[in-house]
Write a protein that holds these residues in place. Structure first.
Motif, PDB file in Angstrom:
ATOM      1  N   UNK A  74     -96.643 -56.049 -63.644  1.00 51.31           N
ATOM      2  CA  UNK A  74     -97.588 -55.107 -63.087  1.00 51.31           C
ATOM      3  C   UNK A  74     -97.746 -53.737 -63.794  1.00 51.31           C
ATOM      4  N   UNK A  75     -98.634 -52.999 -63.260  1.00 55.19           N
ATOM      5  CA  UNK A  75     -98.980 -51.674 -63.720  1.00 55.19           C
ATOM      6  C   UNK A  75     -98.888 -51.473 -65.258  1.00 55.19           C
ATOM      7  N   UNK A  76     -99.624 -52.580 -65.560  1.00 54.77           N
ATOM      8  CA  UNK A  76     -99.945 -52.329 -67.160  1.00 54.77           C
ATOM      9  C   UNK A  76    -101.306 -51.625 -67.455  1.00 54.77           C
ATOM     10  N   UNK A  77    -101.141 -50.710 -68.364  1.00 52.51           N
ATOM     11  CA  UNK A  77    -102.420 -49.857 -68.559  1.00 52.51           C
ATOM     12  C   UNK A  77    -103.664 -50.866 -69.240  1.00 52.51           C
ATOM     13  N   UNK A  78    -104.704 -50.811 -68.420  1.00 51.13           N
ATOM     14  CA  UNK A  78    -105.790 -51.541 -68.819  1.00 51.13           C
ATOM     15  C   UNK A  78    -106.255 -51.370 -70.359  1.00 51.13           C
ATOM     16  N   UNK A  79    -107.038 -52.380 -70.837  1.00 48.30           N
ATOM     17  CA  UNK A  79    -107.378 -52.582 -72.026  1.00 48.30           C
ATOM     18  C   UNK A  79    -106.846 -53.356 -73.052  1.00 48.30           C
ATOM     19  N   UNK A  80    -106.902 -53.332 -74.378  1.00 49.20           N
ATOM     20  CA  UNK A  80    -106.250 -54.117 -75.195  1.00 49.20           C
ATOM     21  C   UNK A  80    -104.808 -53.662 -75.721  1.00 49.20           C
ATOM     22  N   UNK A  81    -103.748 -54.261 -75.358  1.00 48.19           N
ATOM     23  CA  UNK A  81    -102.322 -53.655 -75.571  1.00 48.19           C
ATOM     24  C   UNK A  81    -101.703 -54.795 -76.580  1.00 48.19           C
ATOM     25  N   UNK A  82    -100.629 -54.216 -77.351  1.00 52.54           N
ATOM     26  CA  UNK A  82     -99.906 -55.015 -78.135  1.00 52.54           C
ATOM     27  C   UNK A  82     -98.635 -55.547 -77.701  1.00 52.54           C
ATOM     28  N   UNK A  83     -98.657 -57.088 -77.307  1.00 55.12           N
ATOM     29  CA  UNK A  83     -97.620 -57.625 -76.677  1.00 55.12           C
ATOM     30  C   UNK A  83     -96.756 -58.134 -77.713  1.00 55.12           C
ATOM     31  N   UNK A  84     -95.250 -58.044 -77.454  1.00 55.83           N
ATOM     32  CA  UNK A  84     -94.327 -58.892 -78.411  1.00 55.83           C
ATOM     33  C   UNK A  84     -93.249 -59.469 -77.461  1.00 55.83           C
TER      34      UNK A  84
ATOM     35  N   UNK B 293    -103.480 -58.507 -76.223  1.00 55.86           N
ATOM     36  CA  UNK B 293    -103.792 -58.992 -74.942  1.00 55.86           C
ATOM     37  C   UNK B 293    -104.678 -58.030 -74.236  1.00 55.86           C
ATOM     38  N   UNK B 294    -105.943 -58.463 -73.825  1.00 60.19           N
ATOM     39  CA  UNK B 294    -106.771 -57.456 -73.114  1.00 60.19           C
ATOM     40  C   UNK B 294    -106.479 -57.548 -71.667  1.00 60.19           C
ATOM     41  N   UNK B 295    -106.038 -56.358 -71.052  1.00 61.96           N
ATOM     42  CA  UNK B 295    -105.468 -56.380 -69.774  1.00 61.96           C
ATOM     43  C   UNK B 295    -106.563 -56.106 -68.949  1.00 61.96           C
ATOM     44  N   UNK B 296    -107.442 -56.813 -67.903  1.00 60.83           N
ATOM     45  CA  UNK B 296    -108.354 -56.326 -67.036  1.00 60.83           C
ATOM     46  C   UNK B 296    -107.956 -55.281 -66.080  1.00 60.83           C
TER      47      UNK B 296
ATOM     48  N   UNK C 207    -104.356 -64.791 -78.435  1.00 62.30           N
ATOM     49  CA  UNK C 207    -104.223 -65.593 -77.315  1.00 62.30           C
ATOM     50  C   UNK C 207    -105.191 -64.971 -76.350  1.00 62.30           C
ATOM     51  N   UNK C 208    -106.043 -65.886 -75.532  1.00 62.34           N
ATOM     52  CA  UNK C 208    -106.957 -65.267 -74.757  1.00 62.34           C
ATOM     53  C   UNK C 208    -106.229 -64.777 -73.271  1.00 62.34           C
ATOM     54  N   UNK C 209    -107.188 -63.949 -72.673  1.00 59.55           N
ATOM     55  CA  UNK C 209    -106.715 -63.470 -71.602  1.00 59.55           C
ATOM     56  C   UNK C 209    -107.619 -63.814 -70.683  1.00 59.55           C
ATOM     57  N   UNK C 210    -107.050 -63.841 -69.329  1.00 59.60           N
ATOM     58  CA  UNK C 210    -108.030 -64.210 -67.900  1.00 59.60           C
ATOM     59  C   UNK C 210    -107.502 -63.171 -66.948  1.00 59.60           C
ATOM     60  N   UNK C 211    -108.764 -62.821 -66.148  1.00 57.25           N
ATOM     61  CA  UNK C 211    -110.018 -63.839 -66.086  1.00 57.25           C
ATOM     62  C   UNK C 211    -111.058 -63.486 -67.024  1.00 57.25           C
ATOM     63  N   UNK C 212    -111.819 -64.363 -67.274  1.00 57.71           N
ATOM     64  CA  UNK C 212    -113.056 -64.047 -68.409  1.00 57.71           C
ATOM     65  C   UNK C 212    -114.038 -62.945 -68.053  1.00 57.71           C
ATOM     66  N   UNK C 213    -114.126 -62.566 -66.653  1.00 55.16           N
ATOM     67  CA  UNK C 213    -114.897 -61.528 -66.204  1.00 55.16           C
ATOM     68  C   UNK C 213    -114.311 -60.250 -66.325  1.00 55.16           C
ATOM     69  N   UNK C 214    -113.325 -60.120 -67.218  1.00 51.23           N
ATOM     70  CA  UNK C 214    -112.766 -58.665 -67.710  1.00 51.23           C
ATOM     71  C   UNK C 214    -113.944 -57.722 -68.203  1.00 51.23           C
ATOM     72  N   UNK C 215    -113.782 -56.419 -67.851  1.00 51.33           N
ATOM     73  CA  UNK C 215    -114.971 -55.651 -68.368  1.00 51.33           C
ATOM     74  C   UNK C 215    -114.965 -55.504 -69.710  1.00 51.33           C
ATOM     75  N   UNK C 216    -116.055 -55.258 -70.480  1.00 55.91           N
ATOM     76  CA  UNK C 216    -116.303 -55.175 -71.913  1.00 55.91           C
ATOM     77  C   UNK C 216    -115.974 -53.569 -72.234  1.00 55.91           C
TER      78      UNK C 216
END
Length: 563
Positions: A401-411, A424-427, A453-462
């Motif tokens: 939880x509490x991951x800053x929204x937007x595209x993040x680099x995950x390792x 990964x894009x965090x909605x 890798x795709x992220x869900x949900x598909x309704x994440x804001x642009x």
């Protein structure tokens, strides 16, 4: 906390971006009276609100019953459940109509309904009616006395003896005494009368055998005399010839007792007391390891112990990590708990390393930042440590939880495996879920996935991408083929809600529910003490729809008790 009819969260908290003016603030908590008041918010200032909620007292729903009878000492039975004997008081009886029954030997049962009012005591005074005499009695005397007397095979005492409450009709009296022939007398008992049985016993010839009484601590042990099983302690073994006999007493979990020189005398009883000592409790355990295929290297807490199949013995009771490695197969790892005196069974089904398919390296995806936070669930095999933008945040296969929204680099990092990085894009306010990632053991050639890798949900804001590039994944395992069904990830406050999809129970929240046909479905969450949450949800093939549900407490039943 509800501001102007809109739910804002739970106290204690700060509600930002509130327009200046008068607002209505309402605080609600299950088991407490709600608080509501008007507050004035001034631009640029923080309005502090402090309130102590008042607990709602539990409603009085029970009463009591005071029971008296003539005569006293009658058994009290309320709704089929024993409540002692009269005179007595029965507390905590639910309001309503109950069935009270009194029973006493020699009297007719008394039974009546009793109405109990909440907070009050219902008084009951019952007069029992005596049952006319309907039985007789038997008096037995013998010569000599002190003989065992049985009535219809039930022991009633040593002669001379009398017994009452005998039903009228034919009965059998058995008389036994050591050294005398047993006797049986048939007699008739009449109601209200005493039948006298007088018997002269005949002496037996001198005995030629003896007997053995065997006691053990603990009881329930098997008894063997001269290797012949005789029964379970405590017991008496008759008709043993005079001389020395071997007695053995055995019980699972205890060291056997044996005495090879137990003397038996004619006409006498020899007693044996066997104190059984427990078998020493083992202090270590073992692990039996096998694999498919066999011949794999087996490691215990990182130390090579041999190749499968094998057994590792003399292990202290604790948690161990078993790792199985074989060339051409993915490394298998599992935690195993060793229990003293037991063997833990480990069976490893090894998975062949997928043949990597070279693909074109994707164009780097720049990172972005949204205002707010969301969740991240990285699905991988095996479980690895998750770093977000270079900071350790938790483990894969768990919601972070509490991951800053937007595209993040995950390792993903795990000892013995290649490090894998991907964007990964965090909605905001939602949970991003990756496809399953298979980590490659160190030394296996790497491949680059054709798509991130795709992220869900598909309704994440642009969002608008920045120029900060992310690290391209160095490895990732083969992704499964695109499914024809979708999935639903349900997160609720509180946890533990029953989840139904189209009235079919799927499990409890939070949870991941797959194999859902594409289309619109009815999603329902149910939990005792809360209003049912029912909503429609659209599922797409290959997608995971994430649902966050805040359950509303059901305060209707509590409020109705005071109306």
């Amino acid at each position: 906390m509800i501001l102007d009819g809109s739910y804002k969260g739970t106290a204690n908290m700060t509600i930002p971006d509130v327009g200046a003016g008068v607002h209505t603030l309402r605080l609600e908590k299950a088991g407490y009276y709600p608080y509501q008041d008007s507050i004035i918010v001034n631009a640029g200032l923080t309005t502090n609100v402090t309130w102590i909620l008042t607990e709602i007292p539990p409603p009085v729903v029970n009463g009591s019953i005071s029971v008296q009878s003539t005569p006293t000492g009658a058994a009290v039975i309320l709704d089929g459940e024993g409540k002692g004997t009269t005179n007595t008081a029965i507390p905590d009886v639910s309001a309503g109509v109950h069935t009270l029954r009194l029973e006493k030997t020699g009297y007719y049962p008394w039974e009546n309904p009793v109405i109990v009012v909440a907070g009050e005591t219902a008084n009951v005074a019952a007069v029992l009616s005596m049952v006319p005499p309907a039985t007789g009695s038997i008096a037995v005397e013998t010569d000599p006395a002190e003989a065992n007397v049985y009535l219809d095979t039930e022991f009633i005492g040593l002669s001379p003896v009398s017994v009452g409450n005998v039903t009228p009709g034919s009965h059998s009296v058995q008389i036994e005494k050591d050294g005398y022939e047993p006797r049986e007398v048939n007699t008739t008992v009449s109601a209200g009368a005493t039948t006298i049985v007088s018997v002269a016993l005949t002496a037996l010839p001198p005995p030629t055998t003896g007997s053995l009484d065997v006691f053990s601590e603990p009881t329930g042990a098997n008894v063997y005399v001269d290797t012949d099983f005789k029964g379970i302690t405590n017991l008496s073994v008759p008709d043993l010839y005079p001389g020395l006999h071997t007695v053995r007493v055995e019980k699972d979990g205890y060291i056997p007792y044996e005495n090879a020189s137990v003397p038996i005398s004619a006409g006498a009883v020899t007693q044996v007391y066997a104190i059984l000592d427990p078998v020493p409790v083992p202090e270590t355990g073992e692990i039996d390891i096998s694999s498919n295929p066999s011949g794999a290297a087996a490691y215990l807490d990182g130390v090579l112990k041999g190749t499968t199949p094998l057994t590792i013995v003399n292990l202290d009771p604790q948690l161990y990590t078993i790792r199985i490695e074989k060339s051409g197969y993915l490394t298998w790892e599992e935690n195993v708990t060793v229990v003293a005196g037991e063997a833990a069974l480990v069976v490893a089904d090894l998975i062949p390393i997928p043949t990597p398919t070279p693909t074109q390296t994707p164009t780097p995806i720049p990172t972005t930042t949204l205002q707010g936070t969301g969740g991240l669930l990285v699905v991988s095999e095996p479980t690895a440590t998750v770093f977000v933008d270079g900071v350790e945040r938790g483990k894969s296969n768990e919601v972070i939880g509490n991951v800053i929204g937007g595209t993040r680099n995950v390792t993903l990092v795990k000892a013995g495996y290649k490090t894998t990085s991907f964007p990964v894009t965090i909605p905001v306010t939602r949970v991003a879920i990756t496809p399953k990632i298979f980590l490659e053991p160190a030394g296996v050639p790497t491949t680059v996935p054709t798509t991130a890798p795709t992220t869900l949900p598909t309704t994440s804001p642009t969002v608008t991408l920045t120029t900060a590039p992310t690290t391209i994944p160095t490895t990732s395992g083969p992704f499964p083929p695109a499914p024809s069904t979708g999935s639903i990830f349900v997160y609720s406050v509180p946890f533990g809600c029953s989840v139904y999809v189209d009235e079919i129970f799927k499990g409890t929240s939070p949870g991941f529910f797959g194999l859902i046909e594409p289309g619109t479905h009815e999603l329902k969450l149910v939990r005792t003490g809360y209003l049912d949450d029912v909503r429609s949800i659209t599922v797409h093939a290959g997608d995971i729809s994430t649902v966050l549900v805040m359950m509303v407490p059901d305060v209707g039943s509590i409020i109705s008790a005071f109306l």
